[in-house]
Design a protein around this motif. Structure first.
Motif, PDB file in Angstrom:
ATOM      1  N   PRO A   1      18.426  71.464  69.791  1.00  0.00           N
ATOM      2  CA  PRO A   1      17.574  72.611  69.456  1.00  0.00           C
ATOM      3  C   PRO A   1      16.630  73.028  70.582  1.00  0.00           C
ATOM      4  CG  PRO A   1      16.695  70.650  68.443  1.00  0.00           C
ATOM      5  CD  PRO A   1      17.984  70.238  69.110  1.00  0.00           C
ATOM      6  N   ARG A   2      17.177  73.327  71.739  1.00  0.00           N
ATOM      7  CA  ARG A   2      16.448  73.863  72.886  1.00  0.00           C
ATOM      8  C   ARG A   2      17.473  74.070  74.000  1.00  0.00           C
ATOM      9  NH1 ARG A   2      15.765  68.721  72.021  1.00  0.00           N
ATOM     10  NH2 ARG A   2      16.242  67.183  73.663  1.00  0.00           N
TER      11      ARG A   2
ATOM     12  N   LEU B   1      13.639  74.906  77.537  1.00  0.00           N
ATOM     13  CA  LEU B   1      13.195  76.192  77.013  1.00  0.00           C
ATOM     14  C   LEU B   1      13.182  76.120  75.493  1.00  0.00           C
ATOM     15  CD1 LEU B   1      12.533  79.213  77.007  1.00  0.00           C
ATOM     16  CD2 LEU B   1      14.973  79.677  77.399  1.00  0.00           C
ATOM     17  N   TYR B   2      11.985  76.201  74.931  1.00  0.00           N
ATOM     18  CA  TYR B   2      11.802  76.254  73.483  1.00  0.00           C
ATOM     19  C   TYR B   2      11.691  77.730  73.112  1.00  0.00           C
ATOM     20  CZ  TYR B   2      10.707  71.302  74.055  1.00  0.00           C
ATOM     21  OH  TYR B   2      10.765  69.967  74.366  1.00  0.00           O
ATOM     22  N   ARG B   3      12.748  78.271  72.500  1.00  0.00           N
ATOM     23  CA  ARG B   3      12.838  79.716  72.293  1.00  0.00           C
ATOM     24  C   ARG B   3      11.917  80.216  71.189  1.00  0.00           C
ATOM     25  NH1 ARG B   3      19.196  78.847  71.866  1.00  0.00           N
ATOM     26  NH2 ARG B   3      18.274  76.960  70.939  1.00  0.00           N
ATOM     27  N   ASP B   4      11.662  79.397  70.205  1.00  0.00           N
ATOM     28  CA  ASP B   4      10.785  79.760  69.081  1.00  0.00           C
ATOM     29  C   ASP B   4      10.399  78.481  68.361  1.00  0.00           C
ATOM     30  OD1 ASP B   4      12.983  79.033  67.451  1.00  0.00           O
ATOM     31  OD2 ASP B   4      13.708  81.094  67.375  1.00  0.00           O
TER      32      ASP B   4
ATOM     33  N   ASP C   1       2.673  72.099  70.309  1.00  0.00           N
ATOM     34  CA  ASP C   1       2.082  70.771  70.157  1.00  0.00           C
ATOM     35  C   ASP C   1       3.017  69.687  70.684  1.00  0.00           C
ATOM     36  OD1 ASP C   1      -0.186  71.782  69.001  1.00  0.00           O
ATOM     37  OD2 ASP C   1       0.421  71.338  66.942  1.00  0.00           O
ATOM     38  N   LEU C   2       2.447  68.752  71.421  1.00  0.00           N
ATOM     39  CA  LEU C   2       3.100  67.484  71.740  1.00  0.00           C
ATOM     40  C   LEU C   2       2.391  66.430  70.919  1.00  0.00           C
ATOM     41  CD1 LEU C   2       5.133  65.965  73.736  1.00  0.00           C
ATOM     42  CD2 LEU C   2       3.070  65.333  74.976  1.00  0.00           C
ATOM     43  N   VAL C   3       3.150  65.687  70.115  1.00  0.00           N
ATOM     44  CA  VAL C   3       2.567  64.687  69.220  1.00  0.00           C
ATOM     45  C   VAL C   3       3.008  63.313  69.694  1.00  0.00           C
ATOM     46  CG1 VAL C   3       2.261  63.967  66.833  1.00  0.00           C
ATOM     47  CG2 VAL C   3       2.757  66.366  67.344  1.00  0.00           C
TER      48      VAL C   3
ATOM     49  N   LYS D   1       9.164  70.971  65.093  1.00  0.00           N
ATOM     50  CA  LYS D   1       9.406  72.341  64.643  1.00  0.00           C
ATOM     51  C   LYS D   1       8.162  72.865  63.944  1.00  0.00           C
ATOM     52  CE  LYS D   1      14.359  71.536  63.797  1.00  0.00           C
ATOM     53  NZ  LYS D   1      14.863  72.301  64.960  1.00  0.00           N
ATOM     54  N   THR D   2       8.044  74.179  63.903  1.00  0.00           N
ATOM     55  CA  THR D   2       6.930  74.792  63.187  1.00  0.00           C
ATOM     56  C   THR D   2       7.396  76.083  62.527  1.00  0.00           C
ATOM     57  OG1 THR D   2       4.710  75.756  63.410  1.00  0.00           O
ATOM     58  CG2 THR D   2       6.169  75.965  65.309  1.00  0.00           C
TER      59      THR D   2
END
Length: 219
Positions: A84-85, A127-130, A162-164, A200-201
């Motif tokens: 998922p990226r 690349l995190y698209r959304d 966010d990085l957790v 995810k958010t």
């Protein structure tokens, strides 16, 4: 920040528009003197340098345009699923896609030389698209980092995500937001004794590119 949409890899994704917080029209790597360290425990720590990159929106646009992004698929249980990226990896001998990244790598190597004892040499880009793009809980424990302390330095451009972090053995998590040219460095035993993720958010968020600098023999 204004968010529009377009199609990438057959999917509707957000397009980052310029941030009102970053008015520079060229990419500038600022001095690292304003780094703030958070001690996670006795042996693991995280450094944060907000706004390290001036003109971060310009850098985001250049990387989005020029990096040969590719999607990967991965075996998960009985299925093959999309990662998922989007990703791209630059090895020690590969030219980086923007001169500012080489400047960042060299500045980090100088700043952390005494603690790290070796230079940063590779760069992994995501690349995190959304908000549906993410990375699951993990530590960068492939190679020497499985049993040795190391550092992973992350430069973020685009919208904050966010990085957790959480201890591998259980315990309270730490949540840090990074974007718009921020620098985040995980050091000490962090990769061995803590896990981290980008969850995810469901919130409407713009795209983000992260650049992960590592030393030789660590992934």
């Amino acid at each position: 920040m204004d968010i529009r949409s377009n199609r990438v890899y057959g999917r509707t994704v957000s397009v980052l528009q310029g941030s009102l917080l970053d008015l520079a029209d060229e990419v500038i790597v600022h001095p690292l003197g304003a780094v703030r360290r958070t001690q996670l425990d006795d042996t693991a720590w995280v450094d944060l340098r907000p706004g390290w990159i001036g003109g971060a929106d310009e850098l985001y646009a250049a990387l989005r345009r020029d990096v040969p992004w590719h999607a990967e698929r991965r075996q998960m249980y009985d299925s093959v699923v999309d990662v998922p990226r989007l990703q791209c990896f630059y090895g020690a001998e590969d030219p980086l896609p923007h001169p500012a990244l080489a400047e960042c790598r060299d500045a980090l190597s100088r700043y952390y030389d005494i603690e790290l004892g070796e230079p940063f040499v590779t760069a992994g880009l995501c690349l995190y698209r959304d908000g549906q793009d993410s990375v699951a809980w993990h530590g960068d424990r492939i190679g020497r980092s499985r049993d040795q302390d190391t550092m992973v330095a992350i430069v973020s451009v685009g919208a904050p995500r966010d990085l957790v972090l959480r201890p591998r053995g259980g315990g309270s998590s730490v949540r840090l937001a990074a974007g718009h040219g921020d620098l985040l460095v995980m050091g000490g035993s962090c990769q061995r004794t803590w896990d981290h993720c980008v969850p995810k958010t469901t919130k409407v968020v713009g795209p983000r590119i992260s650049v992960q600098f590592r030393v030789a023999g660590v992934r």
